[in-house]
Motif scaffolding. Structure first.
Motif, PDB file in Angstrom:
ATOM      1  N   LYS A  90     -82.311  -8.794  18.491  1.00 22.30           N
ATOM      2  CA  LYS A  90     -83.426  -8.433  19.368  1.00 22.30           C
ATOM      3  C   LYS A  90     -83.259  -7.045  20.021  1.00 22.30           C
ATOM      4  CE  LYS A  90     -85.934 -12.667  19.760  1.00 22.30           C
ATOM      5  NZ  LYS A  90     -85.351 -13.943  19.382  1.00 22.30           N
ATOM      6  N   PHE A 134     -82.791 -22.707  19.813  1.00 21.68           N
ATOM      7  CA  PHE A 134     -83.451 -21.947  18.746  1.00 21.68           C
ATOM      8  C   PHE A 134     -82.465 -20.914  18.229  1.00 21.68           C
ATOM      9  CE2 PHE A 134     -85.769 -18.474  16.858  1.00 21.68           C
ATOM     10  CZ  PHE A 134     -86.616 -19.153  15.987  1.00 21.68           C
ATOM     11  N   HIS A 135     -82.216 -20.945  16.909  1.00 25.99           N
ATOM     12  CA  HIS A 135     -81.269 -19.998  16.322  1.00 25.99           C
ATOM     13  C   HIS A 135     -81.834 -19.235  15.131  1.00 25.99           C
ATOM     14  CE1 HIS A 135     -78.067 -21.360  18.971  1.00 25.99           C
ATOM     15  NE2 HIS A 135     -78.326 -22.610  18.636  1.00 25.99           N
ATOM     16  N   GLY A 136     -83.103 -19.467  14.782  1.00 25.97           N
ATOM     17  CA  GLY A 136     -83.687 -18.695  13.685  1.00 25.97           C
ATOM     18  C   GLY A 136     -84.234 -19.578  12.582  1.00 25.97           C
ATOM     19  N   ILE A 170     -78.698 -13.615  21.242  1.00 24.50           N
ATOM     20  CA  ILE A 170     -79.728 -12.805  20.598  1.00 24.50           C
ATOM     21  C   ILE A 170     -80.883 -12.484  21.555  1.00 24.50           C
ATOM     22  CG2 ILE A 170     -81.503 -12.882  18.778  1.00 24.50           C
ATOM     23  CD1 ILE A 170     -79.321 -14.356  17.047  1.00 24.50           C
ATOM     24  N   GLN A 171     -81.280 -13.467  22.348  1.00 26.47           N
ATOM     25  CA  GLN A 171     -82.362 -13.226  23.309  1.00 26.47           C
ATOM     26  C   GLN A 171     -81.835 -12.898  24.709  1.00 26.47           C
ATOM     27  OE1 GLN A 171     -86.540 -15.391  24.759  1.00 26.47           O
ATOM     28  NE2 GLN A 171     -85.674 -15.874  22.787  1.00 26.47           N
ATOM     29  N   GLU A 185     -76.997 -21.314  22.918  1.00 26.21           N
ATOM     30  CA  GLU A 185     -77.476 -20.113  23.597  1.00 26.21           C
ATOM     31  C   GLU A 185     -76.949 -20.159  25.030  1.00 26.21           C
ATOM     32  OE1 GLU A 185     -82.041 -20.052  22.649  1.00 26.21           O
ATOM     33  OE2 GLU A 185     -81.094 -21.885  22.011  1.00 26.21           O
ATOM     34  N   SER A 216     -80.957  -9.089  11.082  1.00 25.54           N
ATOM     35  CA  SER A 216     -81.800  -9.924  11.947  1.00 25.54           C
ATOM     36  C   SER A 216     -80.916 -10.869  12.740  1.00 25.54           C
ATOM     37  CB  SER A 216     -82.761 -10.759  11.100  1.00 25.54           C
ATOM     38  OG  SER A 216     -82.023 -11.720  10.343  1.00 25.54           O
ATOM     39  N   GLY A 217     -81.540 -11.569  13.674  1.00 21.85           N
ATOM     40  CA  GLY A 217     -80.823 -12.560  14.454  1.00 21.85           C
ATOM     41  C   GLY A 217     -80.395 -13.742  13.604  1.00 21.85           C
ATOM     42  N   ALA A 218     -81.323 -14.256  12.815  1.00 23.38           N
ATOM     43  CA  ALA A 218     -81.005 -15.426  11.986  1.00 23.38           C
ATOM     44  C   ALA A 218     -79.805 -15.145  11.096  1.00 23.38           C
ATOM     45  CB  ALA A 218     -82.222 -15.808  11.144  1.00 23.38           C
ATOM     46  N   ASP A 255     -74.880 -17.779  21.182  1.00 25.04           N
ATOM     47  CA  ASP A 255     -76.009 -17.029  20.642  1.00 25.04           C
ATOM     48  C   ASP A 255     -76.611 -16.218  21.786  1.00 25.04           C
ATOM     49  OD1 ASP A 255     -78.427 -16.073  19.712  1.00 25.04           O
ATOM     50  OD2 ASP A 255     -78.924 -17.889  18.586  1.00 25.04           O
TER      51      ASP A 255
HETATM   52  C1  LIG Z   1     -85.049 -14.742  18.126  1.00 27.08           C
HETATM   53  C2  LIG Z   1     -83.823 -15.561  18.124  1.00 27.08           C
HETATM   54  C3  LIG Z   1     -83.105 -15.805  16.938  1.00 27.08           C
HETATM   55  C4  LIG Z   1     -83.584 -15.354  15.592  1.00 27.08           C
HETATM   56  O1  LIG Z   1     -83.637 -13.977  15.471  1.00 27.08           O
HETATM   57  P1  LIG Z   1     -84.513 -13.316  14.292  1.00 27.08           P
HETATM   58  O2  LIG Z   1     -84.236 -11.860  14.411  1.00 27.08           O
HETATM   59  O3  LIG Z   1     -85.935 -13.684  14.557  1.00 27.08           O
HETATM   60  O4  LIG Z   1     -84.034 -13.903  13.020  1.00 27.08           O
HETATM   61  C5  LIG Z   1     -81.929 -16.525  17.045  1.00 27.08           C
HETATM   62  N1  LIG Z   1     -81.479 -16.977  18.228  1.00 27.08           N
HETATM   63  C6  LIG Z   1     -82.142 -16.757  19.375  1.00 27.08           C
HETATM   64  C7  LIG Z   1     -81.579 -17.263  20.657  1.00 27.08           C
HETATM   65  C8  LIG Z   1     -83.342 -16.064  19.358  1.00 27.08           C
HETATM   66  O5  LIG Z   1     -84.026 -15.882  20.511  1.00 27.08           O
END
Ligand SMILES: *Cc1c(COP(=O)(O)O)cnc(C)c1O
Length: 397
Positions: free
Chosen positions: A254, A140-142, A227-228, A192, A106-108, A225
């Protein structure tokens, strides 16, 4: 809504922990950029499972690759090598320019790994155990404890304090606020490249360049980060690639698996060489052949279909259409974001607009209470954007 759908929703509300206020639709299947609920109603999807389903739904090549992998091998543990993980890592290295990959679920978890990497890197250097991490407000990081601890939203953190500790928060895009927190103890700055949940805010070039400089001068790790905002969403493989800087550590998730849960944290050889060693970090599922086959296939299909190029060709049209919508409605104050990661800032809650859009067959989501977020599948076309704009227009009063 059918009786059947109502029954399912009632069941869900009795069985699932109530941690989400869900929209009242039960989804059944998807095709391209459309989702279908169990009554057969179709929805144009501008959320993609929150920036996940980049390739669209029901992609034959992606599905066939996963089906073949299911028949071969799903899981091995990390005590043995598997081909999909090796190939996914190779592709991810190539597109990111980073040197080493650790796959997570997962991202977290990717953020957790990045935090552990930073602490170990600093510990290896000076033997201290009082290192601090600078994170950003509105980030936001999880939701796991480490990722939550660097998330700049007091409302998400408060009930779960104390977090991991030694986290300081600076103001995004305000370099002086970062400088004021840097000390001998600082081991990492995490941010991010484009803030997602916090309001679709891209970092300014000066901010990223300034942070890179601070990190270089003080042997602090720059953690981005992605992730998004990564995986093509802003028109490059990773958003930082448009800035001419490079992080020491980065996270992905993601869209990396396009629906199969997989994340990753990546680092340079320099960081890898003086941080995590055998015994420091691990995961049972992370990097298993099924999840890595998904990532590998996604990376291959992105390249083969030139998804990045498509994002760059279609994103200006989305911006233009959002601009037209804004000009027609005085309740919209601002357009935010970049590429196919966009937000419309309203002068009040957007939940009414989202519910109305759902009724009319358009899936949208918020970021905070007042921002309408657009993170569609990356394969979206101008025609889909026209349809979205038409429906959205009729939902705003
Ligand atoms: C969604 C997100 C996370 C967390 O990812 P998960 O897969 O939900 O744990 C971390 N950082 C950012 C920037 C995100 O958008």
């Amino acid at each position: 809504m059918s009786e059947k759908m109502k029954e399912y929703i009632d069941e869900a509300e009795k069985a699932l922990l109530h941690t989400y206020n869900r929209y009242r639709i039960v989804l059944d299947h998807g095709e391209g950029v459309h989702l279908y609920d169990i009554d057969g109603k179709s929805y144009l999807d501008f959320v993609a499972g929150i920036a996940v389903f980049a390739l669209g739904y029901g992609d034959k090549e992606y599905n066939d690759a996963l089906k073949a992998q299911i028949d071969k091998l799903l899981h091995t543990s990390n005590y043995y090598y598997n081909v999909p993980a090796i190939e996914a890592a190779k592709l991810l290295k190539k597109e990111s320019g980073m040197d080493r990959v650790f796959f997570t679920n997962s991202g977290a978890e990717a953020v957790e790994g990045a935090i552990k990497t930073a602490r170990k890197y600093a510990y290896t250097r000076d033997g201290h155990t009082d290192h601090e991490i600078i994170a950003m407000e509105h980030s936001f990081h999880g939701r796991t404890m480490g990722a939550l601890s660097v998330t700049g939203n007091a409302h998400y953190r408060e009930a779960f304090e104390p977090g991991i500790g030694n986290i300081r928060f600076a103001t995004y895009n305000d370099l002086d606020s970062v400088k004021a927190l840097v000390s001998r103890k600082t081991c990492a700055i995490i941010l991010e490249t484009v803030q997602g949940e916090g309001g679709l805010t891209p970092a300014t070039p000066e901010f990223l360049e300034g942070i890179r400089k601070i990190c270089d001068e003080n042997d602090i790790l720059m953690i981005l980060d992605e992730i998004q905002c990564g995986m093509g969403r802003t028109g490059s493989w990773f958003a930082w690639q448009k800035y001419g800087i490079k992080p020491d550590v980065m996270t992905s998730a993601k869209a990396l698996g396009c629906g199969v849960p997989i994340g990753a944290f990546l680092m340079t050889e320099k960081v890898a060489g003086s941080s995590l060693v055998p015994g420091d970090h691990g995961t049972t599922y992370g990097g298993n052949p099924f999840a890595c086959e998904a990532a590998k296939t996604v990376l291959e299909l992105f390249e083969k279909r030139d998804i990045i190029e498509h994002v760059n060709s279609v994103a200006p049209y989305l911006e233009e259409k959002l601009g037209e919508i804004k000009s027609r409605h005085s309740c919209i104050k601002e357009i935010r974001g970049t590429g196919l990661m966009r937000g419309l800032v309203f002068d009040g809650p957007v939940s009414g607009v989202i519910n109305k859009a759902l009724e009319k067959g358009l899936i949208l989501i918020n970021a905070g209470s007042d921002i309408l977020r657009f993170v569609p599948p990356l394969v979206i076309t101008e025609k889909d954007i026209d349809t979205m704009a038409e429906i959205l227009d009729s939902c705003i009063e």
